[in-house]
Design a protein around this motif. Structure first.
Motif, PDB file in Angstrom:
ATOM      1  N   UNK A   1       0.815  -1.224   0.000  1.00  0.00           N
ATOM      2  CA  UNK A   1       0.000   0.000   0.000  1.00  0.00           C
ATOM      3  C   UNK A   1       0.848   1.274   0.000  1.00  0.00           C
ATOM      4  N   UNK A   2       0.570   2.144  -0.949  1.00  0.00           N
ATOM      5  CA  UNK A   2       1.267   3.426  -1.008  1.00  0.00           C
ATOM      6  C   UNK A   2       0.688   4.368   0.039  1.00  0.00           C
ATOM      7  N   UNK A   3       1.535   5.236   0.566  1.00  0.00           N
ATOM      8  CA  UNK A   3       1.061   6.234   1.514  1.00  0.00           C
ATOM      9  C   UNK A   3       0.092   7.191   0.809  1.00  0.00           C
ATOM     10  N   UNK A   4      -1.053   7.465   1.402  1.00  0.00           N
ATOM     11  CA  UNK A   4      -2.031   8.358   0.753  1.00  0.00           C
ATOM     12  C   UNK A   4      -1.544   9.801   0.702  1.00  0.00           C
ATOM     13  N   UNK A   5      -2.040  10.530  -0.273  1.00  0.00           N
ATOM     14  CA  UNK A   5      -1.763  11.966  -0.361  1.00  0.00           C
ATOM     15  C   UNK A   5      -2.494  12.654   0.789  1.00  0.00           C
ATOM     16  N   UNK A   6      -1.790  13.483   1.550  1.00  0.00           N
ATOM     17  CA  UNK A   6      -2.332  13.965   2.818  1.00  0.00           C
ATOM     18  C   UNK A   6      -3.153  15.250   2.708  1.00  0.00           C
ATOM     19  N   UNK A   7      -2.973  15.998   1.647  1.00  0.00           N
ATOM     20  CA  UNK A   7      -3.785  17.206   1.487  1.00  0.00           C
ATOM     21  C   UNK A   7      -3.327  18.372   2.343  1.00  0.00           C
ATOM     22  N   UNK A   8      -2.015  18.579   2.411  1.00  0.00           N
ATOM     23  CA  UNK A   8      -1.497  19.705   3.201  1.00  0.00           C
ATOM     24  C   UNK A   8      -1.874  21.018   2.530  1.00  0.00           C
ATOM     25  N   UNK A   9      -2.288  21.977   3.341  1.00  0.00           N
ATOM     26  CA  UNK A   9      -2.750  23.260   2.809  1.00  0.00           C
ATOM     27  C   UNK A   9      -1.614  24.263   2.626  1.00  0.00           C
ATOM     28  N   UNK A  10      -0.421  23.921   3.124  1.00  0.00           N
ATOM     29  CA  UNK A  10       0.729  24.818   2.986  1.00  0.00           C
ATOM     30  C   UNK A  10       1.928  23.989   2.535  1.00  0.00           C
ATOM     31  N   UNK A  11       2.571  24.405   1.446  1.00  0.00           N
ATOM     32  CA  UNK A  11       3.703  23.654   0.929  1.00  0.00           C
ATOM     33  C   UNK A  11       4.906  23.792   1.844  1.00  0.00           C
ATOM     34  N   UNK A  12       5.505  22.666   2.139  1.00  0.00           N
ATOM     35  CA  UNK A  12       6.725  22.658   2.937  1.00  0.00           C
ATOM     36  C   UNK A  12       7.490  21.371   2.623  1.00  0.00           C
ATOM     37  N   UNK A  13       8.805  21.497   2.447  1.00  0.00           N
ATOM     38  CA  UNK A  13       9.639  20.329   2.243  1.00  0.00           C
ATOM     39  C   UNK A  13       9.764  19.613   3.587  1.00  0.00           C
ATOM     40  N   UNK A  14       9.387  18.351   3.620  1.00  0.00           N
ATOM     41  CA  UNK A  14       9.391  17.602   4.881  1.00  0.00           C
ATOM     42  C   UNK A  14      10.038  16.240   4.689  1.00  0.00           C
ATOM     43  N   UNK A  15      10.782  15.809   5.719  1.00  0.00           N
ATOM     44  CA  UNK A  15      11.328  14.451   5.682  1.00  0.00           C
ATOM     45  C   UNK A  15      10.216  13.440   5.926  1.00  0.00           C
ATOM     46  N   UNK A  16       9.391  13.708   6.940  1.00  0.00           N
ATOM     47  CA  UNK A  16       8.212  12.882   7.218  1.00  0.00           C
ATOM     48  C   UNK A  16       8.572  11.394   7.292  1.00  0.00           C
ATOM     49  N   UNK A  17       9.634  11.074   8.050  1.00  0.00           N
ATOM     50  CA  UNK A  17      10.088   9.688   8.141  1.00  0.00           C
ATOM     51  C   UNK A  17       9.325   8.933   9.220  1.00  0.00           C
ATOM     52  N   UNK A  18       9.313   7.632   9.096  1.00  0.00           N
ATOM     53  CA  UNK A  18       8.679   6.743  10.067  1.00  0.00           C
ATOM     54  C   UNK A  18       9.496   5.453  10.141  1.00  0.00           C
ATOM     55  N   UNK A  19       9.231   4.655  11.157  1.00  0.00           N
ATOM     56  CA  UNK A  19       9.951   3.393  11.299  1.00  0.00           C
ATOM     57  C   UNK A  19       9.662   2.485  10.110  1.00  0.00           C
ATOM     58  N   UNK A  20      10.701   1.814   9.652  1.00  0.00           N
ATOM     59  CA  UNK A  20      10.541   0.906   8.519  1.00  0.00           C
ATOM     60  C   UNK A  20       9.685  -0.294   8.906  1.00  0.00           C
ATOM     61  N   UNK A  21       8.777  -0.654   8.023  1.00  0.00           N
ATOM     62  CA  UNK A  21       8.041  -1.911   8.145  1.00  0.00           C
ATOM     63  C   UNK A  21       9.014  -3.014   7.722  1.00  0.00           C
ATOM     64  N   UNK A  22       9.792  -3.524   8.693  1.00  0.00           N
ATOM     65  CA  UNK A  22      10.922  -4.396   8.370  1.00  0.00           C
ATOM     66  C   UNK A  22      10.498  -5.688   7.674  1.00  0.00           C
ATOM     67  N   UNK A  23       9.294  -6.177   7.941  1.00  0.00           N
ATOM     68  CA  UNK A  23       8.838  -7.403   7.282  1.00  0.00           C
ATOM     69  C   UNK A  23       8.563  -7.176   5.801  1.00  0.00           C
ATOM     70  N   UNK A  24       8.478  -5.910   5.401  1.00  0.00           N
ATOM     71  CA  UNK A  24       8.229  -5.577   3.995  1.00  0.00           C
ATOM     72  C   UNK A  24       9.266  -4.581   3.490  1.00  0.00           C
ATOM     73  N   UNK A  25      10.521  -4.778   3.929  1.00  0.00           N
ATOM     74  CA  UNK A  25      11.607  -3.917   3.435  1.00  0.00           C
ATOM     75  C   UNK A  25      11.649  -3.978   1.912  1.00  0.00           C
TER      76      UNK A  25
END
Length: 358
Positions: free
Chosen positions: A49-73
């Motif tokens: 599953x791809x991450x959904x588009x979040x609909x941010x109202x203000x443009x900003x460059x973001x890392x937006x990192x999260x823990x890896x789903x290691x079982x699906x690296x």
């Protein structure tokens, strides 16, 4: 308690035990199927599953990192064979553009391949299998019929090339230079967006992101700290997306391999011609060499395939981009048509939500 009561109680307890056993067995079967799909199952496996588009109202460059789903690296799905054909064709006809490895990266590339093979043979054991003989390892891909041998004195094929002939992900190796900055030491980037490995091998992370609006102002320092803090026990991931336009007659090779730009010559694109190109990016530090493995899985979704909420979120984000960001993303090519379609679908949804959900 009389005999009938004891019998009834025994039957009741047995029914509970049997019910729980069936649930546990069902759960076990589902888990096993999910972890070890057979070759025939792959034709039905939906992409991760791809991450959904979040609909941010203000443009900003973001890392937006999260823990890896290691079982699906690394992932395998129903598109594997079609994309594998494209990858093979690229490695045969455009190899110097999509695969480059500096001499100092060999040990890290070999370790990355070892990690890839170990993961695939465990996660998809009905598809990939390996055999070890001394320092050499042989890996066999049951889907393609290919067999690769590596390790020991066997250096005929670059380890990173073998790795991306097995995976659906592009893989790169990041190493530190004398200035303590990470640089692109090796890369097998077969589905690039507006660049080729041949042009950018050896570039630092900072230089690689020079074209990205606001990258240096908003996230450059955070990225450096993030990469420095990664350990073998703390892999991470993030997502990104682009919008591209394809010609109606383009095949998968032409859509995936975009070394020049995202927007093709299609002045009047339909919703089927506007493609949301998402990237799932993964970051892992190799335990032996300490280098970083950067993986990119590309997922393609046409505009008309997006669910209602994502269409609305996409329209919101398109409108939020400053002019220079819109220019960088090619909004003038596909923006009007995309917004027109999003607004049309939104009106239809407001008039009849139930019908739109079918």
């Amino acid at each position: 308690m009389n005999t009938l009561s004891c019998l009834a109680l025994s039957i009741f307890l047995l029914s509970i035990i049997f019910t729980r056993y069936r649930k546990n067995l069902s759960s076990l079967c589902r888990t096993k199927h999910a972890q070890e799909p057979g070759c025939n199952d792959l034709k039905k496996m939906a992409p991760y599953p791809a991450q959904p588009i979040k609909g941010r109202e203000r443009y900003r460059v973001m890392m937006d990192v999260r823990k890896l789903d290691v079982e699906n690296w690394l992932t395998v799905d129903k598109n594997y064979m079609d994309e594998h054909e494209v990858r093979s064709q690229l490695l045969e006809t455009e190899k110097s553009k999509v695969l480059q490895c500096l001499p100092e990266s060999y040990d890290a590339c070999l370790e990355a391949l070892e990690e890839v093979v170990e993961f695939l043979c465990q996660r998809f054991s009905n598809v990939f299998e390996q055999k070890k003989c001394g320092d050499e390892t042989t890996v066999h891909n049951k889907m393609t019929g290919e067999t690769f041998c590596f390790g020991g004195k066997n250096k005929d094929v670059d380890p990173l090339e073998i790795a991306v002939r097995l995976t659906m992900e592009d893989l790169s190796i990041l190493m530190k230079n004398e200035e303590d900055e990470y640089y692109l030491a090796a890369s097998a980037s077969l589905f690039p967006v507006g660049w080729t490995v041949q042009d950018r091998i050896g570039w630092t992370i900072s230089k690689l992101h020079n074209p990205v609006p606001l990258w240096h102002q908003q996230v450059a320092n955070s990225v450096s700290k993030f990469l420095a803090r990664l350990t073998p026990a703390s892999p991470m991931e993030r997502s990104n997306y682009f919008v591209e336009v394809k010609r109606p007659d383009e095949d998968l090779f032409e859509i995936l391999y975009r070394p020049t730009s995202l927007s093709e010559e299609n002045p009047d694109p339909t919703p089927q011609d506007i493609v949301i190109r998402r990237e799932r990016q993964t970051f892992r530090r190799l335990p032996r060499t300490g280098a970083l493995v950067f993986g990119v899985k590309t997922i393609l979704t046409t505009l008309d395939e997006l669910p209602m909420q994502e269409l609305q979120n996409l329209a919101k984000e398109i409108r939020s981009w400053p002019e220079y960001v819109g220019e960088y993303k090619g909004r003038e090519v596909w923006g009007p048509k995309a917004l027109e379609y999003c607004e049309k679908k939104s009106r239809m949804y407001q008039q009849d939500p139930e019908k739109m959900m079918v």
